[in-house]
Design a protein around this motif. Sequence first.
Motif, PDB file in Angstrom:
ATOM      1  N   THR A  75       1.009  -0.895   0.149  1.00  0.00           N
ATOM      2  CA  THR A  75       0.041   0.009   0.123  1.00  0.00           C
ATOM      3  C   THR A  75       1.073   1.118   0.097  1.00  0.00           C
ATOM      4  OG1 THR A  75      -1.603  -1.204   1.422  1.00  0.00           O
ATOM      5  CG2 THR A  75      -1.815   1.121   1.137  1.00  0.00           C
ATOM      6  N   HIS A 191       3.055  -3.231   4.009  1.00  0.00           N
ATOM      7  CA  HIS A 191       2.600  -4.570   3.241  1.00  0.00           C
ATOM      8  C   HIS A 191       1.246  -4.444   3.174  1.00  0.00           C
ATOM      9  CE1 HIS A 191       5.946  -7.159   2.533  1.00  0.00           C
ATOM     10  NE2 HIS A 191       6.638  -6.828   3.304  1.00  0.00           N
ATOM     11  N   LYS A 192       0.662  -4.886   2.075  1.00  0.00           N
ATOM     12  CA  LYS A 192      -1.082  -4.923   2.016  1.00  0.00           C
ATOM     13  C   LYS A 192      -1.442  -6.113   2.815  1.00  0.00           C
ATOM     14  CE  LYS A 192      -2.881  -3.398  -2.256  1.00  0.00           C
ATOM     15  NZ  LYS A 192      -2.251  -3.327  -3.446  1.00  0.00           N
TER      16      LYS A 192
END
Length: 224
Positions: A75, A191-192
């Motif tokens: 993201t 991190h997504k």
Amino acid sequence: DMADLQGLKQGTLRLGVVTTAKYFIPHLLGDFCERYPQIEIDFKVGNRQQVIDRLSEGRDDLYVFSHPPLDAPLTLHPFLDNPLVAIASAEHPWAKRQHIPLEEFATAPFLIREPGSGTRYAMERFLRQRGIKLNVRMTVESNEAIRHSVMSGLGVSILSRHTLAFGGDAGLAILAVEGLPIFSQWTMAHHKGKPLSPVARTFLDWVEQRPPSVEISKAAPGAS
Ligand code: PGA
């Protein structure tokens, strides 16, 4: 939440940032730590590749890149321009020129960052697209050492303008080279899949609510 309202938010904020951002992020942290005195900061600096390695090992909460890796599920939150500028010693005859063709600039002895550097990655992509080859004199693993080498007349280089902020432009000139500055933007990345910790979320919101402004360097061509 209540803890936040009382200024009691606590824990450790782990930041992994690329070297160009180390000139800037600490200036955001001053106000942030005043507002949240219970938050401890763990601040790690590396070149782009080193920060990508930290990211793939999941070592930090938030990462600051100019050129995030393209193959990771991230993201991204871009928050500030990071222009890459051409520099020479303030005494260099090019310092006063209003227009330097890129081909001509490329003939000067050049000081380049190490493989793995995002600055180098962006520069090489820019030059490759224009079919330009540099005359590399020296590979240097540090923005500071490049600044000092350029200052001493060893050659020219391309660096983030932020490496010149807060007096870092002493003895240097930003050159009016055709096509420059090279555009890039700092981006907060995480991190997504992995939920952000409350302190990391607090910091991300903090930065997004206060779009920081870029200090304009005095070394720009035509400035006195
Ligand atoms: P770096 O900084 O050149 O130290 O890797 C990265 C960037 O600004 O992209």
